[in-house]
Design a protein around this motif. Structure first.
Motif, PDB file in Angstrom:
ATOM      1  N   ARG A  92       0.838  -1.208   0.000  1.00  0.00           N
ATOM      2  CA  ARG A  92       0.000   0.000   0.000  1.00  0.00           C
ATOM      3  C   ARG A  92       0.869   1.252   0.000  1.00  0.00           C
ATOM      4  NH1 ARG A  92      -2.639  -3.007   4.237  1.00  0.00           N
ATOM      5  NH2 ARG A  92      -4.437  -4.154   3.387  1.00  0.00           N
ATOM      6  N   ALA A  93       1.950   1.236   0.755  1.00  0.00           N
ATOM      7  CA  ALA A  93       2.850   2.396   0.768  1.00  0.00           C
ATOM      8  C   ALA A  93       3.459   2.636  -0.610  1.00  0.00           C
ATOM      9  CB  ALA A  93       3.948   2.183   1.814  1.00  0.00           C
ATOM     10  N   MET A  94       3.828   1.553  -1.304  1.00  0.00           N
ATOM     11  CA  MET A  94       4.369   1.705  -2.652  1.00  0.00           C
ATOM     12  C   MET A  94       3.296   2.212  -3.616  1.00  0.00           C
ATOM     13  SD  MET A  94       6.917   1.613  -4.648  1.00  0.00           S
ATOM     14  CE  MET A  94       8.148   0.796  -3.649  1.00  0.00           C
ATOM     15  N   ASP A  95       2.057   1.772  -3.439  1.00  0.00           N
ATOM     16  CA  ASP A  95       0.955   2.273  -4.261  1.00  0.00           C
ATOM     17  C   ASP A  95       0.774   3.776  -4.080  1.00  0.00           C
ATOM     18  OD1 ASP A  95       0.464  -0.164  -5.354  1.00  0.00           O
ATOM     19  OD2 ASP A  95      -1.246  -0.661  -4.070  1.00  0.00           O
ATOM     20  N   ASP A  96       0.853   4.230  -2.832  1.00  0.00           N
ATOM     21  CA  ASP A  96       0.708   5.668  -2.571  1.00  0.00           C
ATOM     22  C   ASP A  96       1.817   6.457  -3.256  1.00  0.00           C
ATOM     23  OD1 ASP A  96      -1.438   4.956  -1.044  1.00  0.00           O
ATOM     24  OD2 ASP A  96      -0.402   5.153   0.888  1.00  0.00           O
ATOM     25  N   THR A  97       3.037   5.917  -3.240  1.00  0.00           N
ATOM     26  CA  THR A  97       4.145   6.604  -3.911  1.00  0.00           C
ATOM     27  C   THR A  97       3.910   6.674  -5.417  1.00  0.00           C
ATOM     28  OG1 THR A  97       5.664   5.824  -2.195  1.00  0.00           O
ATOM     29  CG2 THR A  97       6.638   6.582  -4.258  1.00  0.00           C
ATOM     30  N   ARG A  98       3.426   5.581  -5.979  1.00  0.00           N
ATOM     31  CA  ARG A  98       3.184   5.550  -7.428  1.00  0.00           C
ATOM     32  C   ARG A  98       2.074   6.528  -7.820  1.00  0.00           C
ATOM     33  NH1 ARG A  98       3.774  -0.391  -7.028  1.00  0.00           N
ATOM     34  NH2 ARG A  98       5.837  -0.932  -7.817  1.00  0.00           N
ATOM     35  N   ILE A  99       1.065   6.676  -6.972  1.00  0.00           N
ATOM     36  CA  ILE A  99      -0.009   7.617  -7.297  1.00  0.00           C
ATOM     37  C   ILE A  99       0.541   9.041  -7.368  1.00  0.00           C
ATOM     38  CG2 ILE A  99      -2.121   8.662  -6.392  1.00  0.00           C
ATOM     39  CD1 ILE A  99      -2.929   5.958  -5.324  1.00  0.00           C
ATOM     40  N   MET A 100       1.377   9.386  -6.392  1.00  0.00           N
ATOM     41  CA  MET A 100       1.934  10.739  -6.374  1.00  0.00           C
ATOM     42  C   MET A 100       2.862  10.993  -7.557  1.00  0.00           C
ATOM     43  SD  MET A 100       0.432  11.978  -3.782  1.00  0.00           S
ATOM     44  CE  MET A 100       1.290  13.540  -3.669  1.00  0.00           C
ATOM     45  N   GLN A 101       3.460   9.897  -8.103  1.00  0.00           N
ATOM     46  CA  GLN A 101       4.384  10.047  -9.231  1.00  0.00           C
ATOM     47  C   GLN A 101       3.725   9.725 -10.572  1.00  0.00           C
ATOM     48  OE1 GLN A 101       7.615   7.459  -8.238  1.00  0.00           O
ATOM     49  NE2 GLN A 101       8.419   8.793  -6.602  1.00  0.00           N
ATOM     50  N   LEU A 136     -15.512  19.593 -13.500  1.00  0.00           N
ATOM     51  CA  LEU A 136     -15.501  18.563 -12.457  1.00  0.00           C
ATOM     52  C   LEU A 136     -15.302  19.177 -11.075  1.00  0.00           C
ATOM     53  CD1 LEU A 136     -13.357  15.768 -14.173  1.00  0.00           C
ATOM     54  CD2 LEU A 136     -15.780  15.637 -13.615  1.00  0.00           C
ATOM     55  N   LEU A 137     -14.404  20.166 -10.992  1.00  0.00           N
ATOM     56  CA  LEU A 137     -14.138  20.788  -9.704  1.00  0.00           C
ATOM     57  C   LEU A 137     -15.345  21.590  -9.217  1.00  0.00           C
ATOM     58  CD1 LEU A 137     -10.457  22.012 -10.219  1.00  0.00           C
ATOM     59  CD2 LEU A 137     -11.231  20.137  -8.768  1.00  0.00           C
ATOM     60  N   GLU A 138     -16.024  22.250 -10.157  1.00  0.00           N
ATOM     61  CA  GLU A 138     -17.188  23.040  -9.753  1.00  0.00           C
ATOM     62  C   GLU A 138     -18.342  22.150  -9.304  1.00  0.00           C
ATOM     63  OE1 GLU A 138     -18.100  25.455 -13.081  1.00  0.00           O
ATOM     64  OE2 GLU A 138     -16.343  26.772 -12.828  1.00  0.00           O
ATOM     65  N   GLN A 139     -18.499  21.000  -9.984  1.00  0.00           N
ATOM     66  CA  GLN A 139     -19.644  20.145  -9.670  1.00  0.00           C
ATOM     67  C   GLN A 139     -19.396  19.240  -8.470  1.00  0.00           C
ATOM     68  OE1 GLN A 139     -21.142  18.042 -13.035  1.00  0.00           O
ATOM     69  NE2 GLN A 139     -22.663  16.848 -11.854  1.00  0.00           N
ATOM     70  N   PHE A 140     -18.172  18.653  -8.365  1.00  0.00           N
ATOM     71  CA  PHE A 140     -17.912  17.658  -7.323  1.00  0.00           C
ATOM     72  C   PHE A 140     -16.954  18.148  -6.228  1.00  0.00           C
ATOM     73  CE2 PHE A 140     -18.817  15.292 -11.237  1.00  0.00           C
ATOM     74  CZ  PHE A 140     -19.944  14.569 -10.837  1.00  0.00           C
ATOM     75  N   GLY A 141     -16.182  19.146  -6.510  1.00  0.00           N
ATOM     76  CA  GLY A 141     -15.208  19.619  -5.525  1.00  0.00           C
ATOM     77  C   GLY A 141     -13.909  18.849  -5.614  1.00  0.00           C
ATOM     78  N   PRO A 142     -12.799  19.449  -5.183  1.00  0.00           N
ATOM     79  CA  PRO A 142     -11.481  18.799  -5.306  1.00  0.00           C
ATOM     80  C   PRO A 142     -11.370  17.508  -4.507  1.00  0.00           C
ATOM     81  CG  PRO A 142     -11.350  20.788  -3.966  1.00  0.00           C
ATOM     82  CD  PRO A 142     -12.720  20.781  -4.561  1.00  0.00           C
ATOM     83  N   GLN A 143     -12.042  17.436  -3.333  1.00  0.00           N
ATOM     84  CA  GLN A 143     -11.928  16.231  -2.509  1.00  0.00           C
ATOM     85  C   GLN A 143     -12.469  15.013  -3.228  1.00  0.00           C
ATOM     86  OE1 GLN A 143     -10.436  16.009   0.389  1.00  0.00           O
ATOM     87  NE2 GLN A 143     -10.971  13.876   0.864  1.00  0.00           N
ATOM     88  N   VAL A 188     -13.056  14.620  -6.448  1.00  0.00           N
ATOM     89  CA  VAL A 188     -12.313  14.336  -7.680  1.00  0.00           C
ATOM     90  C   VAL A 188     -11.033  13.564  -7.365  1.00  0.00           C
ATOM     91  CG1 VAL A 188     -11.025  15.390  -9.578  1.00  0.00           C
ATOM     92  CG2 VAL A 188     -13.263  16.294  -8.955  1.00  0.00           C
ATOM     93  N   ALA A 189     -10.325  13.964  -6.295  1.00  0.00           N
ATOM     94  CA  ALA A 189      -9.102  13.255  -5.906  1.00  0.00           C
ATOM     95  C   ALA A 189      -9.418  11.822  -5.479  1.00  0.00           C
ATOM     96  CB  ALA A 189      -8.400  14.015  -4.790  1.00  0.00           C
ATOM     97  N   GLU A 190     -10.481  11.636  -4.712  1.00  0.00           N
ATOM     98  CA  GLU A 190     -10.863  10.289  -4.281  1.00  0.00           C
ATOM     99  C   GLU A 190     -11.228   9.409  -5.473  1.00  0.00           C
ATOM    100  OE1 GLU A 190     -13.993  10.982  -1.566  1.00  0.00           O
ATOM    101  OE2 GLU A 190     -12.688  11.614   0.097  1.00  0.00           O
ATOM    102  N   ALA A 191     -11.914   9.995  -6.440  1.00  0.00           N
ATOM    103  CA  ALA A 191     -12.279   9.226  -7.634  1.00  0.00           C
ATOM    104  C   ALA A 191     -11.040   8.814  -8.419  1.00  0.00           C
ATOM    105  CB  ALA A 191     -13.218  10.052  -8.511  1.00  0.00           C
ATOM    106  N   PHE A 192     -10.052   9.729  -8.489  1.00  0.00           N
ATOM    107  CA  PHE A 192      -8.810   9.393  -9.192  1.00  0.00           C
ATOM    108  C   PHE A 192      -8.101   8.215  -8.521  1.00  0.00           C
ATOM    109  CE2 PHE A 192      -4.175   9.994  -9.378  1.00  0.00           C
ATOM    110  CZ  PHE A 192      -3.983   9.802 -10.738  1.00  0.00           C
ATOM    111  N   ILE A 193      -8.071   8.212  -7.184  1.00  0.00           N
ATOM    112  CA  ILE A 193      -7.417   7.127  -6.447  1.00  0.00           C
ATOM    113  C   ILE A 193      -8.139   5.817  -6.678  1.00  0.00           C
ATOM    114  CG2 ILE A 193      -6.843   6.279  -4.150  1.00  0.00           C
ATOM    115  CD1 ILE A 193      -6.442   9.202  -3.318  1.00  0.00           C
TER     116      ILE A 193
END
Length: 636
Positions: free
Chosen positions: A378-387, A405-412, A414-419
């Motif tokens: 999981r720690a390696m996954d977190d590093t890969r996401i940031m890179q 997307l930011l206006e409709q859903f907010g940055p939080q 959108v980031a969770e969806a990306f993860i």
């Protein structure tokens, strides 16, 4: 810099492939001493042997020309032990000899024989094949080696191990004696030396630099795992590295099929390579690895011998290799052409000493460590996401959509969806049992006072044939502890008491099951370890036993005097009954006299009456008489 002795078209091909310099084995076959000589070359797998013998036979094929003319019979022959290796050699020689117009044909088992025969009939400068199929073509007159100038045996030690010696002898005998013969092998056992003496003339022995050393670009690791965590450790290792291509080696085809099924269930894109697959299936599997449709290859040793997969960064030994040479061959699939690679051995507690011996004999140093845990993945996954490249680069076309997307859903959100999208499709990390100690070579065990402990009772004893050496590994596996954390083991008639270190006793709980019908229960205090009292049957008083019957007494008989022997009826001292008459002894003169009288009118045979006028009985003083095998009268 590329050697100037290499023909110009071949040097241009090497430069186009990105060769800035040659490897040690490639340099060693291009010296002035090796020109036109038979060679016996030993070099590690992955050291560039294919290009090396391709360069070594260039003078024999080109004969100082830069272009090859049409040839009805092959000028060079390369023999490989497996189909995959033969096809790989053909691919390497194709780009190396492309600019000189060389025609290369393959003759390997599992492929269409008619297509191969047509390719040979059109004319081929170089033929690459496996021993069995090459012999078939020679016997059917579709392969003519009468003009052969050079023959190369690649992985010669493996061909002998697979039983191809007879085929190799047949093929080499069909070639002219004036040819050059080059043997390339990772090792040179006695069988290879004998083959070299039989089919080579004054062969020059070449030992490439680094033959006895580990590859500097390979990181060897030994991962100690609990017996039940062998497969989860493999899955976590694949997830931790996420290599473009990985290969997992198993001992048998059954193990390959089992592990492939487990990987498919967890979402890994994996293919198999084993001897039971057809050539078409094996070709499709390798093609899936090359074009990225699969990332993991599960294979046996023979199936993966000599294959070169692009971007192979990770080699996992799911089953330990049988010997150090196999370890080096497996690991040599990675760390090629200056690229870095990892070779990881999965080592359960029972195979630790064997793994240490393999590494020692292979002369490699490995890093001993636990297998990667779920948290590590999981720690390696977190590093890969940031890179992730998508976060490092900004796109022009996505500007308006990203604002929406930011206006409709907010940055939080959108980031969770990306993860979530990034993690989607990736296998979930496996939870492993944490190891209790590093399985590195340890000093001899010196045991002092055991210290604080907790006693447990096992539901088996002498009646169940319990022994400490049988129970010890079961207890270690159940609690994931080591032998040093187990104290005394006392086996009794129907149960066994075990002393466990207080710090790890909680891992067993109040009660645990070691195996069906064998449980382990925690005790409140220390059990009584005194020897049990003797059985009541052994301690019963003698008066309770039945008295034996009295012995019968006999009177001593009086010594007999001579009168008793001469009297007619001697009296017995035991029961006052007349004794049977004692049989008198006959002297030799009496027997002669009796024999002379026998037969005068006496009846012959048993039960017949004597003749008339003859006495029925013999004289009382003589007793019964015998004569020359005949009986007279009745036996007294």
């Amino acid at each position: 810099m590329i050697d100037k002795n290499i023909a110009r078209p071949l040097a241009a091909a090497l430069a186009a492939k990105g060769y800035a310099s040659l490897t040690p084995v490639q340099d060693s076959v291009l010296t002035t001493e090796t020109a036109r000589k038979d060679l016996l070359v030993s070099a590690q797998t992955g050291s560039g042997k294919t290009v090396a013998f391709g360069l070594a036979i260039a003078d024999d094929i080109l004969d100082r020309n830069e272009q090859l003319e049409t040839s009805e019979t092959p000028l060079a022959l390369a023999i490989a032990p497996t189909r995959e290796l033969a096809l790989q050699v053909a691919r390497e020689l194709s780009w190396l000899y492309e600019q000189v117009g060389a025609q290369i044909a393959t003759c390997v088992g599992g492929m269409d024989f008619r297509n191969e025969r047509r390719a040979l009939a059109r004319g081929a400068h170089i033929v690459v094949g496996t021993p069995g199929r090459l012999r078939d073509h020679i016997e059917r007159n579709s392969l003519d080696l009468s003009e052969l100038k050079a023959a190369v045996l690649d992985e010669a030690d493996e061909m002998l191990d697979l039983g191809f010696r007879e085929d190799l002898e047949f093929i080499l005998q069909a070639a002219p004696e004036t040819r050059r013969t080059l043997l390339f092998s990772a090792t040179v056992p006695n069988a290879i030396e004998k083959l070299a003496k039989d089919f080579q003339k004054d062969a020059l022995r070449i030992v490439a630099a680094g033959e006895s050393r580990q590859h500097g670009d390979i990181d060897y690791r030994a991962l100690h795992v609990a017996p039940r965590d062998r497969e989860p450790a493999i899955f976590n290792l694949l997830r931790l590295h996420e290599a473009r291509t990985s290969i997992v080696f198993c001992k048998t085809r059954a193990n390959v099929n089992h592990l492939l099924a487990r990987m498919g269930n967890r979402g890994f894109k994996a293919v198999a390579l084993s001897g039971e697959l057809s050539q078409q299936e094996r070709t499709h599997a390798l093609q899936a690895l090359r074009d990225g449709r699969a990332h993991v290859c599960v294979a046996t040793d023979v199936a993966a011998r000599g294959i070169d997969l692009p971007g192979l960064e990770l080699v996992i030994h799911a089953d330990l290799p049988t010997n150090s040479e196999t370890l080096l061959h497996r690991s040599g699939r990675t760390g090629r052409a200056g690229a870095k690679g990892v070779s990881a051995l999965i080592v359960p507690p029972g195979e630790m000493k064997r793994a240490q011996r393999l590494l020692k004999f292979a002369k490699v140093e490995a890093t001993w460590a636990p297998a990667p845990s779920a948290d590590d993945v999981r720690a390696m996954d977190d590093t890969r996401i940031m890179q992730h490249p998508a976060l490092q680069e900004s796109g022009e076309d996505e500007g308006s959509l990203s604002k929406a997307l930011l206006e409709q859903f907010g940055p939080q959100r959108v980031a969770e969806a990306f993860i979530r999208l990034w993690r989607e499709g990736r296998p979930t990390p496996e939870e492993l049992t944490p190891p209790r100690q590093q399985h590195s070579p340890a000093a001899p065990r010196e045991r002092g006072e055991f210290g604080a402990s907790v006693w447990f009772s096992l539901s088996v004893g002498h009646t169940g044939r319990a022994e400490a050496r049988w129970l010890l590994p079961k207890i270690c596996e159940a609690g994931n502890i080591t032998r040093d954390e187990i104290g005394a083991i006392r086996v009794r008639e129907n149960e066994t008491f075990v002393q466990i270190a207080e710090g790890v006793a909680a891992q067993f709980g109040p009660q645990c099951e070691l195996e069906p019908e064998l449980s382990m229960t925690r005790l409140d205090g220390q059990p009584s370890l005194d020897r049990p009292a003797p059985s009541p049957l052994r301690d019963r008083p003698r008066k309770d036993r039945k008295a034996p019957a009295p012995r019968r007494e006999f009177k001593k008989s009086k010594p007999r005097d001579e009168a008793e022997f001469t009297s007619g009826n001697p009296v017995s001292e035991r029961d006052d009954k007349p004794a049977r008459p004692r049989k008198e002894r006959w002297s030799a003169s009496d027997r002669k006299e009796k024999s002379a009288r026998a037969g005068d009118g006496a009846t012959k045979g048993k039960g017949k009456k004597p003749a008339a006028g003859k006495a029925k009985w013999a004289k009382p003083s003589a007793g019964p008489r015998k004569g020359a095998g005949k009986k007279t009268g009745r036996k007294s």
